[in-house]
Design a protein around this motif. Structure first.
Motif, short mmCIF file in Angstrom:
data_model
loop_
_atom_site.label_atom_id
_atom_site.label_comp_id
_atom_site.label_asym_id
_atom_site.label_seq_id
_atom_site.Cartn_x
_atom_site.Cartn_y
_atom_site.Cartn_z
N HIS A 119 -30.51 5.53 -51.87
CA HIS A 119 -30.08 6.84 -52.40
C HIS A 119 -29.59 7.72 -51.26
CE1 HIS A 119 -31.90 5.97 -56.28
NE2 HIS A 119 -32.93 5.49 -55.60
N HIS A 134 -35.26 17.39 -54.98
CA HIS A 134 -34.28 16.35 -55.33
C HIS A 134 -34.86 14.96 -55.07
CE1 HIS A 134 -29.84 14.84 -54.83
NE2 HIS A 134 -30.53 14.13 -55.69
N VAL A 138 -35.65 11.93 -57.86
CA VAL A 138 -35.06 10.57 -57.79
C VAL A 138 -36.17 9.53 -57.66
CG1 VAL A 138 -33.58 9.06 -56.40
CG2 VAL A 138 -32.93 11.45 -56.75
N ARG A 142 -37.11 6.55 -60.24
CA ARG A 142 -37.01 5.18 -59.75
C ARG A 142 -38.32 4.41 -59.95
NH1 ARG A 142 -33.86 2.50 -55.57
NH2 ARG A 142 -34.84 0.45 -55.58
#
Ligand SMILES: Nc1ncnc2c1ncn2[C@@H]1O[C@H](COP(=O)(O)OP(=O)(O)OP(=O)(O)O)[C@@H](O)[C@H]1O
Ligand SMILES: O=C(O)C1=C[C@@H](O)[C@@H](O)[C@H](O)C1
Length: 147
Positions: A119, A134, A138, A142
């Motif tokens: 990422h 952020h 993510v 995930r």
């Protein structure tokens, strides 16, 4: 989660500063020690692992890190990196007459390797809080839905 940094491990295990390793033994010797540190930390669970920006240059480092973890690449523009670290004296690769040009050329050279991260997280113009939020978003997504 605990936090480890491969630069700290290299310095702790060798008992030397990174700038001294570069100056006395050269960059390849530092890269060897860095890869040993990557092998060690890659076996850890439930850790946030920070690496030096050059870790991506060796494919085996990325393979080790990805075996057991998710790799986030925190990006910034060359100008932003220069603002953040251009004045620092402990970064051997930036002890250059033109640190901004050096950052630009390192970024260009490393771009294909950084693109290998799982990422990419843009940091220019964003606060620590925004970046952390952020990454957590993510990461959570995930973990719930691997690949
Ligand atoms: N989002 C941000 N906004 C402003 N300053 C930042 C941000 N992220 C990092 N910095 C600053 O940039 C400088 C370099 O950050 P840091 O020391 O964490 O780099 P690093 O990722 O460990 O680099 P390396 O791994 O190459 O040593 C620090 O002074 C840090 O406070
Ligand atoms: O980007 C790099 O190649 C480096 C980053 C630092 O964290 C240190 O690992 C060292 O100064 C080299």
């Amino acid at each position: 989660m605990r936090y480890v940094d491969t630069d700290d491990i290299v310095e702790r295990d060798s008992g030397r500063h990174i700038s001294d390793i570069f100056a006395e033994d050269g960059e390849p010797a530092f890269r060897e020690l860095e890869s040993e540190a990557v092998c060690k930390v890659s076996k850890l669970h439930n850790h946030v692992i920070a690496t030096g920006g050059g870790v991506v240059l060796k494919e085996s480092n990325m393979t080790e890190l990805k075996r057991n973890g998710i790799v986030f690449c925190l990006t910034a523009t060359a100008e932003e990196i220069y603002r953040r670290v251009g004045h620092q004296t402990h970064r051997p690769l930036l002890q250059d007459p033109d640190p901004l040009a050096k950052i630009q050329s390192m970024l260009a050279e490393r771009q294909p390797y950084y693109a290998d991260a799982d990422h990419m997280i843009r940091t220019t113009g964003r606060s620590f809080g925004e970046i952390i939020t952020h990454i957590k978003r993510v990461f959570t997504k995930r973990i719930r839905n691997p690949k």
